[in-house]
Write an enzyme that holds these catalytic residues in place. Structure first.
Site, PDB file in Angstrom:
ATOM      1  CG  ASP A 442      -2.195   0.723   1.095  1.00  0.00           C
ATOM      2  OD1 ASP A 442      -2.370   1.550  -0.055  1.00  0.00           O
ATOM      3  OD2 ASP A 442      -3.189   0.344   1.995  1.00  0.00           O
ATOM      4  CG  ASP A 504      -9.468   2.419  -0.239  1.00  0.00           C
ATOM      5  OD1 ASP A 504      -8.968   1.015  -0.268  1.00  0.00           O
ATOM      6  OD2 ASP A 504      -8.933   3.071   0.447  1.00  0.00           O
TER       7      ASP A 504
HETATM    8  C1  GLA Z   1      -5.912   1.796   2.135  1.00  0.00           C
HETATM    9  C2  GLA Z   1      -6.251   0.494   1.155  1.00  0.00           C
HETATM   10  C3  GLA Z   1      -7.222  -0.296   1.985  1.00  0.00           C
HETATM   11  C4  GLA Z   1      -6.539  -0.732   3.499  1.00  0.00           C
HETATM   12  C5  GLA Z   1      -6.202   0.501   4.394  1.00  0.00           C
HETATM   13  C6  GLA Z   1      -5.442  -0.100   5.427  1.00  0.00           C
HETATM   14  O1  GLA Z   1      -6.829   2.548   2.334  1.00  0.00           O
HETATM   15  O2  GLA Z   1      -6.624   1.013   0.160  1.00  0.00           O
HETATM   16  O3  GLA Z   1      -7.588  -1.377   1.284  1.00  0.00           O
HETATM   17  O4  GLA Z   1      -5.718  -1.704   2.887  1.00  0.00           O
HETATM   18  O5  GLA Z   1      -5.424   1.192   3.543  1.00  0.00           O
HETATM   19  O6  GLA Z   1      -5.191   0.854   6.238  1.00  0.00           O
END
Ligand code: GLA
Length: 681
Positions: A442, A504
């Site tokens: 990420d 997300d």
């Molecule tokens: C980001 C990712 C999510 C999740 C969060 C965790 O927003 O896109 O899918 O992994 O971080 O903090």
């Protein structure tokens, strides 16, 4: 008589007029011409001198210069303390690298700058790859402001440029701009690819031809389309460079990213087909070939930071019972990480949550027949972390300026050798100690500040280097690229990873348009698509389980909810959705994708071949018609008889010509439904 350099692929042709004393002039970039067809005259012979013009005519080249009779956008902007700013190579050396690739070495002995452009037109994909590198051959430092990967011509009837905007939770917002004599320009300065400016576009022309291009780069970028005096347009793309970001010392060289371009007389679907093939060729799968994309369970929306090992074991059991094949432990597993305020950088299991480390949970998951995956955000550092307390100077910052946080975090200065070396050791340790088959990687913020001089470019190159090193050391581990969802989706990082977390937002209605945008440039098997809870966490909207499954079906399918607590109907529907995905994934992935719109607000996509397809028709809003619309499939072949079935019920049988021109009557569809059909000839 002029000389020409020609590249062909089955669907495309590129022709330049070449001489030893200037950059190659663009004569043609378009749908395939027959072998041997080249212009009958030199371009300048067709261009009598207009009024108020220089006596030297400078038509569009592959790499337009600056200050010497070219008045459009230049492919290079650089200077040595104000000198050597004009670029006009007096020498061009052409090398053929096999039948499908050329390199042009453009030497400007006055500016003492050498540019090398590589051009290859892949017969397997119909994608032309351009890239530029630059060498400072002078005595002083050369400041570089812009180095385009090259330049592409667009024909006189280019009408509309389709690009994508967006934000976190709403990626791939389509933008269609009519081309005019104004300069069209898209820029991203966020330090990573960004949610709001995908580094590519598709241009459609009056005759139905479509031109596409995308930059294989995960940092700042810019692209421009500019009308030219001869009625054509030029298209450029490259890295957006901050002031002072690139200064080449004498003898130094910089290489810019690759730019992937294609053209199709079949319109936007033809462009996507070429891009899908090119992206597939770039992805380095463990073992050399893609295996069926395993069904995921991701813990994020079901658990967030509340990791409880016993509950997660139960979740793994519930997931395995549903047919899940890979269990991905998301954020919340490492030392002190109870919310997003701390701990990035402290990459060891939290002893409160995992007293014996991650091993027991990972082994439980593997014993259930699933792979174990782990979330990491390696490029980041929380101020509240042991790492920051030990190395506050490792965060990107500008001395004398405040630290700018986003999601309570700062960015590691990865290009510092000690930071890169430390990070590799930490990640390698994690992978060596635990049976981790998969990393979700990420990156949850933009790069502001990125140091001084700006380190955007160095940061991208450092993360590429780190990924390459890890891949070499752990070749069987797959990696998912995520940046708050789709903040780093591009062909550059695609060459080093195996899946994108598209957004997300997993609200199925929102996902319809986002996924369609994604599929314009990238293939479905790397498009992460999950079934979330209802109401959807990102939007609060409620959607039926069958609809959520239908929308996720074409991509790399996963589940992101607490699968322990589903009611019986939802569990049954989800298990059926997973089974359907498994039954269809070989035909949904690695094959051709067509997308289209039908009347009455319907959208469709078909995956497969002209002879046999899986067809998905999606209705988000209720119908406004008394009778159902007909759906036409333009790729259907005349003379073939097609049978269209849904859930083993025959909907229609017809000749391909009828299917392409008149279409078949769709059955009634409620709002928020996906009709999954087989179209077989
Ligand atoms: C980001 C990712 C999510 C999740 C969060 C965790 O927003 O896109 O899918 O992994 O971080 O903090």
């Amino acid at each position: 008589m002029a000389d020409f350099a020609v590249l062909h692929s089955p669907a495309c042709t590129a022709i330049w007029e070449v001489s030893a004393s200037e950059a190659p002039l663009w004569r043609y970039w378009g749908p395939r011409l027959p072998d041997g067809v080249v212009p009958d005259t030199g371009l300048r012979e067709t261009r009598p001198e207009p009024s108020f013009s220089l006596h030297h005519d400078q038509p569009l080249s592959l790499f337009p210069g600056f200050g010497m009779a070219w008045f459009g956008q230049s492919a290079l902007l650089a200077h040595r303390a104000g000198m050597a700013s004009a670029f006009d190579p007096g020498e061009c050396r052409i090398e053929r690298n096999g039948a499908h690739a050329l390199s042009f070495r453009l030497d400007d002995r006055v500016a003492r700058i050498m540019v090398e452009i590589r051009a290859s037109l892949d017969p397997a994909t119909d994608v032309l790859t351009l890239s530029a590198s630059l060498e400072n051959r002078g005595d002083g430092a050369l400041d570089v402001q812009w180095l385009a990967a090259g330049c592409l011509p667009l024909p006189e009837d280019a009408e509309t440029v389709h690009s994508f905007a967006g934000r976190h939770n709403h990626e791939f917002v389509p933008v269609a701009d009519a081309l005019s004599r104004s300069l069209w320009r898209r820029e991203n300065r966020r330090g990573l690819t960004s949610h709001d400016c995908f580094p590519g576009a598709i241009v459609t022309c009056g005759d139905g031809t479509a031109y596409g291009a995308q930059l294989a780069w995960s940092g700042n970028h810019a692209q421009t389309i500019e009308w030219l005096d001869d009625g054509r347009r030029q298209w450029q793309a490259g890295e957006w460079l901050a002031p002072g970001e690139v200064r080449l010392e004498p003898g130094e060289r910089m290489a810019g990213p690759e730019w992937l371009a294609t053209v199709s007389s079949e319109g936007i679907n033809g462009v996507s087909h070429a891009f899908h093939r090119a992206l597939r060729a770039r992805i380095a799968w463990p073992g050399g070939a893609m295996r069926p994309r395993p069904v995921h369970l991701n813990t994020w929306e079901g658990f967030y930071f509340a990791h409880d090992e016993a509950a997660l074991r139960e979740l793994a059991e519930a997931a395995a019972a549903l047919g899940v094949e890979r269990f991905v432990l998301d954020d919340g597993w490492f030392a002190g990480r109870d919310d997003d305020k701390s701990s990035l950088g402290d990459w060891r299991a939290d002893p409160r949550k995992y007293p014996q480390g991650l091993g027991p949970l990972a082994r439980h998951v593997t014993a259930l027949g699933m792979e174990f995956g782990l979330w990491v955000e390696p490029e980041m550092i929380s101020r509240d972390s042991d790492l920051y307390r030990a190395h506050p100077d490792w965060a990107l910052h500008i001395p004398g300026r405040p630290l700018l946080e986003a999601r309570n975090q700062l960015v590691l200065d990865l290009a510092r050798p000690e930071v890169g070396a430390w990070l590799f050791e930490v990640l390698a340790g994690l992978l060596a100690d635990t049976p981790i088959a998969y990393l979700k990687w990420d990156h949850n913020r933009d790069l502001a500040h990125a140091g001084e001089p700006a380190r955007h470019r160095r940061q991208v190159l450092a993360v590429y280097g780190l990924l390459d090193r890890l891949r070499a050391a752990f070749p069987s581990v797959e990696i998912e690229a995520c940046a708050g969802g789709g903040g780093r989706i591009d062909a550059g990082i695609a060459a080093r990873t195996h899946r994108f977390w598209t957004s997300d937002c997993i609200d199925a209605v929102s996902r319809v348009a986002m996924q369609r945008g994604f599929l314009r440039f990238l293939p479905p098997e790397i498009m992460g698509c999950h079934i979330g809870a209802s109401p959807a966490h990102a939007t609060g909207r409620q959607q039926a389980m069958a609809f959520r499954c239908g929308v996720a079906l074409p991509g790399h399918f996963g589940v992101e909810l607490d699968a322990r607590h589903l009611d019986a109907t939802d569990r049954e529907t989800l298990a059926a959705g997973i089974a359907r995905y498994k039954a269809l994934r070989d035909r949904l992935h690695g094959t051709r994708v067509w997308q289209g719109e039908a009347p009455d607000g319907l959208v469709w996509q078909a995956h497969g071949s002209e002879a046999a397809m899986v067809l998905l028709v999606t209705r988000t809003d209720a119908t406004s018609q008394r009778h159902q619309p007909h759906l036409r499939l333009p790729m259907a072949q005349p003379g073939r008889s097609y049978t269209i079935t849904a859930d083993d019920r025959v909907l229609a049988t017809m000749d391909g010509a009828w299917l392409a021109r008149a279409g078949f009557a769709l059955p009634p569809m409620a709002a928020e439904t996906v009709l999954v059909c087989e179209v077989i000839s």
